[in-house]
Scaffold this active site. Structure first.
Site, short mmCIF file in Angstrom:
data_model
loop_
_atom_site.label_atom_id
_atom_site.label_comp_id
_atom_site.label_asym_id
_atom_site.label_seq_id
_atom_site.Cartn_x
_atom_site.Cartn_y
_atom_site.Cartn_z
N ARG A 64 33.15 50.44 37.23
CA ARG A 64 33.57 49.83 36.99
C ARG A 64 34.76 50.62 35.42
O ARG A 64 33.42 51.25 34.86
CB ARG A 64 33.43 48.67 35.67
CG ARG A 64 33.05 47.54 36.80
CD ARG A 64 33.01 46.49 35.63
NE ARG A 64 33.00 46.03 34.88
CZ ARG A 64 32.79 45.41 34.01
NH1 ARG A 64 31.84 45.40 33.66
NH2 ARG A 64 33.18 44.93 33.30
N GLU A 104 51.30 44.95 39.82
CA GLU A 104 51.90 43.88 39.81
C GLU A 104 52.60 43.99 38.63
O GLU A 104 53.57 43.19 38.31
CB GLU A 104 51.37 42.94 39.55
CG GLU A 104 50.22 42.30 38.23
CD GLU A 104 48.91 43.16 38.60
OE1 GLU A 104 48.91 43.71 39.95
OE2 GLU A 104 48.04 42.86 37.81
N ARG A 143 42.25 51.32 32.80
CA ARG A 143 41.18 51.06 32.85
C ARG A 143 40.45 51.13 34.20
O ARG A 143 39.45 49.94 34.23
CB ARG A 143 40.47 49.44 31.69
CG ARG A 143 40.44 50.12 30.20
CD ARG A 143 40.04 49.14 29.61
NE ARG A 143 39.12 48.16 29.37
CZ ARG A 143 37.54 48.77 28.70
NH1 ARG A 143 37.69 49.37 28.05
NH2 ARG A 143 36.34 48.07 29.31
N GLY A 148 42.36 41.74 35.36
CA GLY A 148 42.12 41.26 34.17
C GLY A 148 40.36 41.58 34.35
O GLY A 148 40.25 43.19 33.94
N GLU A 149 39.87 40.73 33.48
CA GLU A 149 37.74 41.40 33.34
C GLU A 149 37.33 41.02 34.51
O GLU A 149 37.36 39.79 35.00
CB GLU A 149 38.17 40.84 32.03
CG GLU A 149 38.10 41.85 30.48
CD GLU A 149 37.37 43.38 31.30
OE1 GLU A 149 38.01 44.02 30.81
OE2 GLU A 149 36.03 42.93 31.62
N SER A 150 36.60 41.60 35.15
CA SER A 150 35.52 41.38 35.66
C SER A 150 34.42 40.43 35.79
O SER A 150 33.55 39.78 36.21
CB SER A 150 35.65 42.51 37.15
OG SER A 150 34.62 43.06 36.41
N CYS A 206 42.28 45.81 41.30
CA CYS A 206 41.94 46.68 39.45
C CYS A 206 40.35 45.30 39.30
O CYS A 206 39.58 45.44 40.67
CB CYS A 206 42.63 46.52 38.37
SG CYS A 206 41.54 47.09 37.47
N HIS A 259 47.65 48.19 39.21
CA HIS A 259 48.34 47.57 39.49
C HIS A 259 50.00 47.08 39.75
O HIS A 259 50.44 47.75 39.26
CB HIS A 259 48.05 47.06 37.78
CG HIS A 259 46.63 46.81 37.48
ND1 HIS A 259 46.63 46.00 37.09
CD2 HIS A 259 46.80 47.33 36.37
CE1 HIS A 259 45.19 45.35 36.51
NE2 HIS A 259 45.11 47.08 35.96
#
Lengths: 189, 284
Positions: A108, A175, A138, A47-49, A79, A173
Site C-alpha cells: 500500500r 475514473e 498514494r 478509497g481507503e482499503s 487502487c 484511477h
C-alpha cells in the site's frame, strides 16, 4: 454486461457509476448482500482499503461477495479496489482482508504520500487509441505477479494494470480521467 | 490530481486526533483519514489562548503510527505554518478557523503548494473565494467543538440551496450572483453549469452522533469530519465505529438505528447562543 455493481461503502464510487452509465451500462450501488442479487459484474473503487475492508465485514458483505468472485463474476478494481482483489497485502493492517482472486502481492501507498502522487500517460497493451492518462494517488505497488496474471501496463518496470481471467485491476484511477476505454474493456470482456 | 485524494475520501469519516493512541483508535474504527491537532475544538474553547499549528514531532508520530492519510491544520493566512506542514509531507492541510487566525484580510494563496488544502465555508460565496485561492476541498464549517449540529445544517443548506438557485439563473443574472457572492464570475458560471461545487464538499462542525452523520450526508455532504464528537464521548471506540457505519449506510435508517444502540453518552455539547466565540465567523 449490463447490470454492473459498484461497491459504494466508501470511496470514488460515483465517478465509476457515471463512467458505466456513459457507456450504456446500468450501475447498481452495492452496500448490502441483497444488492449483489442482480449484478453481472462489479467495480471496486478507489478509497481507503482499510475502511472498505472493515465496512465489508460489518455489512456482512465480505463472504457473499467473495463467493460471487470465486464463482467467476467479472470484477474491476482500481487502487484500493485492486488491493481488495489481491492475494496478499504486504503491509496491511492485521485485520485487513482481501479476496485473493488476483494472484499478486501488493504494497500500500508504496509510491509515497499525497505529495508524491502523480499523473502519467501509460502505454496499455492492445488498447486502441494510444496511451492512457493515469492518475496515481498514494498508489499501491504490485511486488509479485502470479503465473496466470497478464500485465497490461507498467510504469518504471512496476506493473500498474493487470488481468487474470475475469478480473481487471489498476493501481491508478481511470475514473478520474474522462477516458472511458478501460471501463469499456471491462464491460466487453 | 489535488482534488483526486478528496474523491477517495468520499463516504468516509475524518477524525480529529491529538495523539498516537487516538489515531490508532480512529484507524481501527475505519476512519478514512485523521486530523492531527494538539487540542480538539471543545478543549480549545475551554482553554482559550492562541491555538496554533501542532508540534511537528506529534504529527510525525501519528504519520508513523497509521497507514491512512494524515491531515493537519494551519492558521488562516499563516502560509509559513502551511509550508512547514508541506515539508512534513502531511496529506492535506486544513486552513482552519478552529485555530486563531494569523491574517484578518487574506487567506493563504494555496496554488503554489503541492499538498492539497481543505477550507471551511459558511455560504457559497465563501466557498468560491476559497476555491479561487486554490482549495481542493470545501467543508461546511458548522460550529466546531459544540456537538451541536444546527450550524452545520445552516451552512450546508445555505451552500447547497444557493447552488440550486444559481442553476436557475440566466446568463445576465450570473453576474449579479457573482457580485452578491463576492466570487469570481468564472467560478459562478462553472457552479451554475455543474449544479455542484467544482471540488468535493464535506461537512464539519458539530457532528456528535451516527444520526448527525446520516443527516448531513442526506443533506448533500460527501463525507464528514468529526472533531470533538468522538473523543469527548463516553465510549470513543464504539462511537467512532458507529459514525463510520452510519456514514457509509447513511440512507439506511435500519442500519443507523442498529449502530446507534448502546453507545453511552455523546459529547455534552453547547447551545450556540451561549458561546463566547463563534469560530465560524473567522474567514473572509
Amino acid at each position: 454486461m449490463h447490470k454492473v455493481g459498484v461497491l459504494a461503502l466508501q470511496g470514488a464510487s460515483k465517478r465509476h457509476a457515471e463512467a458505466l452509465a456513459a457507456l450504456g451500462a446500468c450501475p447498481v450501488e452495492v452496500r448490502t448482500p441483497e444488492d449483489l442479487a442482480d449484478i453481472e459484474g462489479i467495480i471496486l473503487p478507489g478509497g481507503e482499503s482499510t475502511t472498505m475492508s472493515k465496512l465489508l465485514d460489518l455489512a456482512g458483505l465480505f463472504e457473499p461477495l467473495a463467493d460471487r468472485l470465486r464463482e467467476g463474476m467479472p470484477a474491476f478494481g482500481t487502487c484500493a479496489g485492486m488491493i481488495l482483489l489481491s492475494a496478499r497485502i504486504l503491509d496491511g493492517r492485521a485485520d485487513q482482508r482481501c479476496f485473493g482472486v488476483l494472484d499478486v502481492d501488493v504494497r500500500r501507498n508504496a509510491f509515497g504520500r499525497q505529495v508524491d502522487s502523480f499523473e502519467a500517460e501509460v502505454a496499455v497493451d492492445r488498447l486502441p487509441g494510444g496511451g492512457f492518462p493515469a492518475v496515481f494517488i498514494r498508489a499501491p505497488v504490485i511486488e509479485r505477479v502470479g503465473e496466470e496474471v497478464e500485465v497490461l501496463s507498467s510504469v518504471d518496470g512496476l506493473p500498474v494494470l493487470c488481468r487474470q481471467g475475469p478480473v481487471l485491476a489498476a493501481a491508478f484511477h481511470p475514473e478520474l480521467s474522462d477516458d472511458l476505454r478501460l471501463h469499456q474493456l471491462f464491460l466487453e470482456d | 490530481m489535488k482534488r483526486g485524494l478528496a474523491e477517495m475520501l468520499k463516504g468516509g469519516v475524518i477524525m480529529d486526533v491529538v495523539d498516537v493512541e487516538q489515531a490508532k483508535i480512529a484507524e481501527d474504527a475505519g476512519a478514512v483519514a485523521v486530523m492531527a491537532l494538539e487540542r480538539v475544538p471543545a478543549d480549545i474553547r475551554r482553554d482559550g489562548g492562541v491555538a496554533r499549528m501542532s508540534d511537528p514531532a506529534m504529527i510525525e508520530a501519528i504519520q508513523a503510527a497509521v497507514t491512512i492519510p494524515v491531515m493537519a491544520k494551519a492558521r488562516i493566512g499563516h502560509f509559513a505554518e502551511a509550508q512547514v506542514l508541506e515539508a512534513l509531507q502531511v496529506d492535506y492541510i486544513d486552513e482552519s478557523e478552529v485555530l486563531t487566525p494569523a491574517d484578518e484580510a487574506h487567506h493563504i494563496d494555496k496554488w503554489p503548494f503541492t499538498v492539497p488544502f481543505v477550507c471551511g465555508a459558511t455560504n457559497l460565496g465563501e466557498a468560491l473565494r476559497r476555491i479561487s485561492e486554490g482549495a481542493a476541498m470545501i467543508r461546511s464549517k458548522g460550529e466546531a467543538g459544540t456537538g451541536n449540529i444546527v450550524e452545520a445544517v445552516r451552512h450546508l443548506r445555505s451552500i447547497l440551496g444557493d447552488i440550486r438557485r444559481l442553476t436557475q439563473a440566466d446568463s445576465a443574472e450570473r453576474y449579479a450572483w457573482a457580485k452578491q457572492l463576492q466570487a469570481p464570475i468564472d467560478l459562478v458560471a462553472e457552479v451554475a453549469d455543474l449544479g455542484a461545487l467544482p471540488v468535493p464538499m464535506f461537512c464539519a462542525g458539530g457532528i456528535a452522533t451516527p444520526a448527525d452523520a446520516s443527516l448531513v450526508m442526506q443533506l448533500g455532504a460527501e463525507a464528514v469530519f468529526v472533531g470533538s464528537g468522538i473523543f469527548k464521548s463516553s465510549d470513543p471506540e464504539a462511537m467512532a465505529r458507529a459514525v463510520v457505519e452510519a456514514t457509509a449506510h447513511f440512507k439506511d435508517a435500519q442500519i443507523v438505528a442498529k449502530v446507534s444502540r448502546g453507545l453511552g453518552e455523546a459529547m455534552r455539547g453547547a447551545e450556540i447562543a451561549g458561546l463566547e466565540t463563534r469560530l465560524a465567523e473567522r474567514g473572509w
